[in-house]
Design a protein around this motif. Structure first.
Motif, PDB file in Angstrom:
ATOM      1  N   ILE A  31       0.913  -1.295  -0.038  1.00 27.50           N
ATOM      2  CA  ILE A  31       0.129  -0.087   0.010  1.00 27.50           C
ATOM      3  C   ILE A  31       0.789   1.437  -0.038  1.00 27.50           C
ATOM      4  N   GLN A  32       0.369   2.219  -1.069  1.00 32.30           N
ATOM      5  CA  GLN A  32       1.221   3.579  -0.787  1.00 32.30           C
ATOM      6  C   GLN A  32       0.589   4.412   0.083  1.00 32.30           C
ATOM      7  N   SER A  33       1.276   5.318   1.001  1.00 29.32           N
ATOM      8  CA  SER A  33       0.864   6.140   1.812  1.00 29.32           C
ATOM      9  C   SER A  33       1.555   7.424   1.862  1.00 29.32           C
ATOM     10  N   ASP A  34       0.891   8.730   2.026  1.00 29.05           N
ATOM     11  CA  ASP A  34       1.555   9.761   2.137  1.00 29.05           C
ATOM     12  C   ASP A  34       0.763  10.447   3.467  1.00 29.05           C
ATOM     13  N   GLU A  35       1.553  11.615   3.957  1.00 27.68           N
ATOM     14  CA  GLU A  35       0.985  12.149   5.154  1.00 27.68           C
ATOM     15  C   GLU A  35      -0.345  12.455   5.319  1.00 27.68           C
ATOM     16  N   LYS A  36      -1.135  12.738   4.096  1.00 30.72           N
ATOM     17  CA  LYS A  36      -2.786  13.036   4.185  1.00 30.72           C
ATOM     18  C   LYS A  36      -3.437  11.737   4.415  1.00 30.72           C
ATOM     19  N   ASN A  37      -2.991  10.736   3.634  1.00 25.81           N
ATOM     20  CA  ASN A  37      -4.004   9.552   3.907  1.00 25.81           C
ATOM     21  C   ASN A  37      -3.527   8.452   4.905  1.00 25.81           C
ATOM     22  N   PHE A  38      -2.350   8.859   5.342  1.00 27.03           N
ATOM     23  CA  PHE A  38      -1.641   7.888   6.420  1.00 27.03           C
ATOM     24  C   PHE A  38      -2.698   7.676   7.781  1.00 27.03           C
ATOM     25  N   LYS A  39      -3.141   8.777   8.137  1.00 22.36           N
ATOM     26  CA  LYS A  39      -4.188   8.746   9.181  1.00 22.36           C
ATOM     27  C   LYS A  39      -5.565   8.084   9.053  1.00 22.36           C
ATOM     28  N   GLU A  40      -5.855   7.725   7.734  1.00 24.97           N
ATOM     29  CA  GLU A  40      -7.005   7.173   7.451  1.00 24.97           C
ATOM     30  C   GLU A  40      -7.040   5.505   7.359  1.00 24.97           C
ATOM     31  N   PHE A  41      -5.846   5.208   7.461  1.00 20.98           N
ATOM     32  CA  PHE A  41      -5.684   3.705   7.369  1.00 20.98           C
ATOM     33  C   PHE A  41      -6.073   3.353   8.769  1.00 20.98           C
ATOM     34  N   ASN A  42      -6.937   1.894   8.874  1.00 21.50           N
ATOM     35  CA  ASN A  42      -7.224   1.414  10.129  1.00 21.50           C
ATOM     36  C   ASN A  42      -6.270   0.243  10.440  1.00 21.50           C
ATOM     37  N   TYR A  43      -5.177   0.677  11.582  1.00 12.65           N
ATOM     38  CA  TYR A  43      -4.453  -0.349  12.074  1.00 12.65           C
ATOM     39  C   TYR A  43      -4.888  -1.008  13.044  1.00 12.65           C
TER      40      TYR A  43
END
Length: 186
Positions: free
Chosen positions: A30-42
């Motif tokens: 999965i690719q992530s950046d600062e914007k969508n990083f917090k949207e991931f459900n860990y």
């Protein structure tokens, strides 16, 4: 879908390279950046790893790529080793009510307090937790490997000592409960 997820944080080139060979890898990318990083459900149970070139505040299970360049096969080896390590660590913790039991170090903890346990105490806690209501006879045969015909107070003595340790360390007087059928842990 793989149970292992590799999150590439703000590294487009690494993502493109790994994505091209993703069919031969044993993890999802999965690719992530600062914007969508917090949207991931860990979920803590998910086996994920975050690769970044810098430390990400609050991110667990991260691998910082500081020593670049790195050989590709070495990178894949490091990723696989980290996934194995994370899986091993995940499997070593058991939630017992509000307590965390670390099977590797045989410690039970609550907040910043922890208590060292013997192997027998650890086995006793796990057995009672899994079975709910456990009789003394069951504990004698399954945890101590005694004959159920033996008249012994070993089980009661161990439970008494464990309760005492729990009370002294955590102030918990009801960790192991007496029931009409034996013992239980909520």
């Amino acid at each position: 879908m793989n149970s292992r997820i590799l999150i590439i944080y703000e590294n487009q080139i690494l993502y493109q390279v790994l994505n091209e060979i993703s069919e031969s890898l044993n993890f999802e990318i999965i690719q992530s950046d600062e914007k969508n990083f917090k949207e991931f459900n860990y979920d803590q149970k998910n086996n994920y790893l975050i690769i970044s070139q810098k430390k990400i505040e609050g991110a667990k299970n991260s691998l910082i790529l500081g020593d670049l360049p790195i050989k590709f096969d070495k990178l894949i080896e490091i990723i696989n080793i980290r996934f194995l390590r994370n899986k091993f660590l995940d499997q070593s913790y058991i939630q017992i009510g509000e307590y965390n039991l670390d099977l590797n170090s045989r410690k039970i903890s609550l907040g910043n307090k922890s208590l060292d346990l013997t192997e027998r105490e650890t086995n006793l806690i796990i057995f009672i937790k899994d079975k709910k209501n456990v009789t003394v006879k069951e504990l004698q045969t399954k945890v101590w490997d005694y004959s159920p015909d033996l008249d012994t107070h070993t089980v009661e003595t161990h439970i008494y000592r464990l309760r005492k340790k729990m009370k002294e360390t955590f102030g918990d007087e009801s960790f192991i409960l007496n029931t009409s059928n034996g013992y239980s842990i909520d």
